[in-house]
Design a protein around this motif. Structure first.
Motif, PDB file in Angstrom:
ATOM      1  N   UNK A 144       0.818  -1.205   0.000  1.00 33.43           N
ATOM      2  CA  UNK A 144       0.000   0.000   0.000  1.00 33.43           C
ATOM      3  C   UNK A 144       0.853   1.257   0.000  1.00 33.43           C
ATOM      4  N   UNK A 145       1.937   1.250   0.824  1.00 32.77           N
ATOM      5  CA  UNK A 145       2.785   2.439   0.909  1.00 32.77           C
ATOM      6  C   UNK A 145       3.563   2.654  -0.366  1.00 32.77           C
ATOM      7  N   UNK A 146       3.790   1.606  -1.152  1.00 33.64           N
ATOM      8  CA  UNK A 146       4.526   1.738  -2.395  1.00 33.64           C
ATOM      9  C   UNK A 146       3.605   1.837  -3.593  1.00 33.64           C
ATOM     10  N   UNK A 147       2.342   2.133  -3.340  1.00 31.40           N
ATOM     11  CA  UNK A 147       1.425   2.325  -4.431  1.00 31.40           C
ATOM     12  C   UNK A 147       1.122   1.060  -5.182  1.00 31.40           C
ATOM     13  N   UNK A 148       1.049  -0.071  -4.466  1.00 31.44           N
ATOM     14  CA  UNK A 148       0.721  -1.329  -5.100  1.00 31.44           C
ATOM     15  C   UNK A 148       1.878  -1.980  -5.799  1.00 31.44           C
ATOM     16  N   UNK A 184      10.338   3.752  -6.470  1.00 28.02           N
ATOM     17  CA  UNK A 184       9.081   3.934  -5.740  1.00 28.02           C
ATOM     18  C   UNK A 184       8.330   5.092  -6.376  1.00 28.02           C
ATOM     19  N   UNK A 185       7.617   4.785  -7.472  1.00 28.71           N
ATOM     20  CA  UNK A 185       6.953   5.825  -8.241  1.00 28.71           C
ATOM     21  C   UNK A 185       5.822   6.481  -7.452  1.00 28.71           C
ATOM     22  N   UNK A 186       5.141   5.724  -6.616  1.00 30.54           N
ATOM     23  CA  UNK A 186       4.014   6.293  -5.878  1.00 30.54           C
ATOM     24  C   UNK A 186       4.468   7.410  -4.951  1.00 30.54           C
ATOM     25  N   UNK A 225       5.149  13.914  -4.493  1.00 29.99           N
ATOM     26  CA  UNK A 225       6.041  15.043  -4.294  1.00 29.99           C
ATOM     27  C   UNK A 225       7.254  14.742  -3.445  1.00 29.99           C
ATOM     28  N   UNK A 226       7.484  13.495  -3.072  1.00 30.24           N
ATOM     29  CA  UNK A 226       8.641  13.123  -2.279  1.00 30.24           C
ATOM     30  C   UNK A 226       9.825  12.842  -3.199  1.00 30.24           C
ATOM     31  N   UNK A 227      11.054  12.858  -2.666  1.00 31.17           N
ATOM     32  CA  UNK A 227      12.230  12.588  -3.506  1.00 31.17           C
ATOM     33  C   UNK A 227      12.143  11.197  -4.128  1.00 31.17           C
ATOM     34  N   UNK A 228      12.760  11.084  -5.297  1.00 24.71           N
ATOM     35  CA  UNK A 228      12.766   9.806  -5.988  1.00 24.71           C
ATOM     36  C   UNK A 228      13.627   8.811  -5.204  1.00 24.71           C
ATOM     37  N   UNK A 229      13.035   7.675  -4.852  1.00 29.96           N
ATOM     38  CA  UNK A 229      13.695   6.667  -4.036  1.00 29.96           C
ATOM     39  C   UNK A 229      13.771   5.352  -4.801  1.00 29.96           C
TER      40      UNK A 229
END
Length: 324
Positions: free
Chosen positions: A209-213, A239-241, A246-250
């Protein structure tokens, strides 16, 4: 000043090494306290008055009080004389906290030693007596074995030398202070202060859920955590979600499910949050992995520590983080 030079020589005089030696006439120093100087000055004035006026009662008072003062000086010196140098052990700590310094006295000392004070004091130039008092403990040593703990502040990570240690006493009347200075050879580790929690979350907190599925299927890798994106990372592991919010690309970190080995890399965290913040985060991850009994490896630049588990492996990793 002549007094200052004498005090400096006393402060820097050779002291017994931290070993099995005994304190004796060559390494115990004694001087009157402020109360002692007051008593000595008063006795001097009374003696002059007795000589001038020939009053026998004043003579008797001076001699009785003088004998008591001399006896107090002997007892003050005796409270340290013959005492063996304690064994010193230092328990590592984390930056911002304190390290525990333990003084262990041997059972071969059969005398009780009341009203002792152990002090760790920073050296200020050559004048040790003016150094900042870092830690102090007042105690009475019973006959035989005993120990006392001092809590030494540890503001910075690294491998630090133990500051000079003094054992002093003003027993029995506080008119004299006897002390001995020990220069320990030990060094102690201060580990980076860990973050309160892993800001990227432990493995159990990283659900689909936290990773957008996005879940990792296929192969034998399992999701471990997140790190900052580095050029060349596979788009399948991003982690595209989180990026869409708006969070940094991880980038998702994976661990081998067959071996359960976690690889912690300083390069994955710095220079993003800064070196100290990255070390704090790695320290937290080492402690968390150890608490979960999950084998972990550590890579710091060109240095690689193979995967392992247990107190020795944890201590080795924390020491390398402290020295990074």
């Amino acid at each position: 000043m002549k007094f200052t030079s004498t005090a400096e020589r006393v402060a820097d005089a050779p002291a017994p090494e931290a070993g099995p030696g005994r304190f004796g006439l060559r390494n115990i120093y004694i001087l009157p306290t402020s109360e002692g100087w007051l008593v000595i000055s008063t006795l001097g004035v009374l003696f002059i008055a007795a000589v001038n006026y020939g009053v026998q009662l004043i003579y008797m008072t001076v001699f009785v009080l003088g004998a008591a003062t001399h006896a107090a000086m002997v007892l003050t010196h005796r409270n340290l004389h013959g005492m063996r140098t304690p064994r010193i052990r230092v328990r590592p700590g984390f930056a911002g906290d304190s390290v525990v310094v333990t003084l262990a006295f041997t059972k071969t000392d059969t005398l009780a030693r009341p009203q002792l004070t152990a002090t760790l004091r920073a050296r200020r130039g050559r004048f040790w007596l003016r150094g900042e008092r870092l830690a102090e403990a007042r105690f009475s040593k019973p006959a035989g074995a005993g120990q006392v703990e001092l809590h030494l502040p540890a503001p910075r990570r690294g491998h630090h030398p133990l500051p000079p240690l003094s054992l002093s006493t003003r027993y029995p009347l506080g008119l004299f202070r006897a002390w001995v200075i020990i220069h320990p050879q030990q060094r102690f580790w201060v580990y980076p202060k860990p973050t309160a929690r892993d800001p990227l979350g432990p493995p159990r907190d990283l659900s689909a859920e936290t990773l957008g599925g996005q879940t990792h299927s296929g192969g034998s890798d399992e999701l471990y955590g997140l790190r900052r994106y580095r050029e060349g990372d596979s788009p399948r592991h991003l982690a595209w979600a989180q990026f869409a919010r708006g969070q940094p690309l991880m980038t998702r970190e994976l661990t081998d499910a067959r071996t359960g080995v976690i690889t912690l890399r300083l390069a994955d965290l710095s220079p993003g949050p800064g070196k100290e913040a990255a070390l704090a985060m790695l320290t937290r991850r080492v402690l968390d992995a150890e608490a979960r009994a999950e084998p972990y490896a550590l890579t710091l630049g060109n240095e690689h520590i193979p995967a392992g588990l247990g107190a020795r492996h944890k201590r080795h990793c924390l020491e390398r983080l402290a020295a990074a």
